[in-house]
Design an enzyme around this catalytic site. Structure first.
Site, PDB file in Angstrom:
ATOM      1  N   GLU A   1     -64.086   0.890 -41.486  1.00  0.00           N
ATOM      2  CA  GLU A   1     -63.721   2.122 -40.774  1.00  0.00           C
ATOM      3  C   GLU A   1     -63.534   3.278 -41.752  1.00  0.00           C
ATOM      4  O   GLU A   1     -62.786   3.176 -42.741  1.00  0.00           O
ATOM      5  CB  GLU A   1     -62.427   1.911 -39.964  1.00  0.00           C
ATOM      6  CG  GLU A   1     -62.015   3.187 -39.220  1.00  0.00           C
ATOM      7  CD  GLU A   1     -61.003   2.986 -38.099  1.00  0.00           C
ATOM      8  OE1 GLU A   1     -60.657   1.832 -37.781  1.00  0.00           O
ATOM      9  OE2 GLU A   1     -60.562   4.013 -37.539  1.00  0.00           O
TER      10      GLU A   1
ATOM     11  N   LYS B   1     -59.455 -10.042 -34.069  1.00  0.00           N
ATOM     12  CA  LYS B   1     -59.647  -9.113 -35.185  1.00  0.00           C
ATOM     13  C   LYS B   1     -58.280  -8.755 -35.744  1.00  0.00           C
ATOM     14  O   LYS B   1     -57.305  -8.643 -34.994  1.00  0.00           O
ATOM     15  CB  LYS B   1     -60.365  -7.834 -34.722  1.00  0.00           C
ATOM     16  CG  LYS B   1     -60.558  -6.814 -35.855  1.00  0.00           C
ATOM     17  CD  LYS B   1     -61.375  -5.617 -35.413  1.00  0.00           C
ATOM     18  CE  LYS B   1     -60.572  -4.554 -34.713  1.00  0.00           C
ATOM     19  NZ  LYS B   1     -59.470  -3.968 -35.504  1.00  0.00           N
TER      20      LYS B   1
ATOM     21  N   ASP C   1     -57.871  -7.880 -30.300  1.00  0.00           N
ATOM     22  CA  ASP C   1     -57.277  -7.267 -31.495  1.00  0.00           C
ATOM     23  C   ASP C   1     -55.820  -7.709 -31.629  1.00  0.00           C
ATOM     24  O   ASP C   1     -55.049  -7.617 -30.668  1.00  0.00           O
ATOM     25  CB  ASP C   1     -57.325  -5.738 -31.304  1.00  0.00           C
ATOM     26  CG  ASP C   1     -57.549  -4.988 -32.599  1.00  0.00           C
ATOM     27  OD1 ASP C   1     -57.676  -5.633 -33.662  1.00  0.00           O
ATOM     28  OD2 ASP C   1     -57.608  -3.747 -32.537  1.00  0.00           O
TER      29      ASP C   1
HETATM   30  O1  KIV Z   1     -58.575  -0.725 -32.065  1.00  0.00           O
HETATM   31  C1  KIV Z   1     -59.753  -0.336 -32.168  1.00  0.00           C
HETATM   32  O2  KIV Z   1     -60.340   0.234 -31.239  1.00  0.00           O
HETATM   33  C2  KIV Z   1     -60.434  -0.558 -33.429  1.00  0.00           C
HETATM   34  C3  KIV Z   1     -61.759   0.114 -33.625  1.00  0.00           C
HETATM   35  C4  KIV Z   1     -61.544   1.531 -33.972  1.00  0.00           C
HETATM   36  C5  KIV Z   1     -62.593  -0.588 -34.624  1.00  0.00           C
HETATM   37  O3  KIV Z   1     -59.931  -1.227 -34.269  1.00  0.00           O
END
Ligand code: KIV
Length: 281
Positions: free
Chosen positions: A189, A116, A86
């Site tokens: 989400e 992501k 992320d």
């Molecule tokens: O950071 C995270 O865990 C997320 C999920 C909630 C999809 O983005």
């Protein structure tokens, strides 16, 4: 179960075949191994670690260095699952160039297979730039926790009509923009389930829902919600499949009692002094 690594084409194939995709967050090697063994398809090293691991109120303080550190641990534990790194707040919003450099760090230093990032229409160019250097991208629209201050909390999006941020038509536009930019999947989400169904039917890339109902192509849960690590609060959309938090308190409490009472360690856990060596040994 097939132990071959889950790949980007495989995720696309699953949508076509109507096979539901599973994603769970992971933040370290121990849980990555366990979730991988359980057959989870995608492990998301989410910036949610800012809240569930670091104890912040939002995801905003998480740094790219911290994400690289956690991604590396997860990548070492996942033999089958795809590892999604992320991009944290401030590591990609500055410019598409900054985003490419940050994505490269998650892949090269963290060992992620893809990245992501949050945002739709506003992130179209950024997603396209990352995808253009062959780093697969997962989009994230609807409730985007990095926008918490604009939204005014972690609130359901797409309930009202309109094209301004948070409006139903805007969430659709955001999802379409993510696909057009070259993302291979998108997280939806906290949006109403009929909206998620419409987006899932419209897009050719898989949708992975959290608080978005049953009609998505896959589901994602935060590990701490799934296994019951959070005592105080579980979001309405999450399901606790275990009560590991309570179990840790019980086990540690028993240990405390046994140490205080002189029960642990017993003979079984103690080393005896070495026997004197016999003559000639
Ligand atoms: O950071 C995270 O865990 C997320 C999920 C909630 C999809 O983005």
């Amino acid at each position: 179960m097939d132990k071959k690594r889950v790949t980007v084409p495989e995720i696309g194939r699953m949508k076509g075949a109507g096979e539901r995709i599973t994603m769970v967050t992971a933040y370290d090697w121990t849980f990555a191994r366990l979730l991988d063994e359980a057959g989870v398809d995608m492990l998301l090293v989410g910036d949610s670690l800012g809240m569930v691991v670091q104890g912040h109120d939002t995801t905003l303080p998480v740094t790219l260095d911290e994400m690289v550190y956690h991604t590396r641990m997860v990548a070492r534990g996942a033999t089958r699952a795809m590892v999604v790194g992320d991009l944290p707040f401030g590591s990609y919003q500055g410019s598409p160039d900054q985003a490419v450099q940050s994505a490269i760090r998650l892949i090269k230093d963290g060992g992620a297979h893809c990245v992501k990032l949050e945002g739709g229409v506003a992130m179209e160019e950024t997603i396209a730039r990352i995808a253009s250097v062959d780093i697969p991208v997962v989009g994230h629209v609807g409730l985007t926790p990095q926008s918490v201050h604009r939204i005014g909390g972690h609130r359901v999006q797409g309930r009202r009509h309109g094209s301004t941020p948070g409006g139903r038509e805007r969430v659709i536009e955001d999802a379409k923009a993510v696909e057009a930019a070259g993302a291979f999947a998108v997280v939806l989400e906290c949006i109403p389930l009929d909206l998620a169904a419409e987006i899932t039917a419209t897009l050719s890339i898989p949708t992975i829902g959290i608080g978005a109902g049953v009609h998505c192509d896959g589901q994602v849960l935060v590990l701490h919600d799934l296994v019951g690590f959070n005592d105080a609060w579980t979001p309405r959309f999450a399901k606790r499949y275990a009560e590991l938090g309570r179990e840790v308190v019980r086990a540690a409490g028993e240990y405390v009692q046994e140490v205080k009472g002189g029960v642990f360690p017993s003979e079984a856990q103690a080393f005896q002094p070495q026997k004197p060596a016999a003559v000639g040994e």
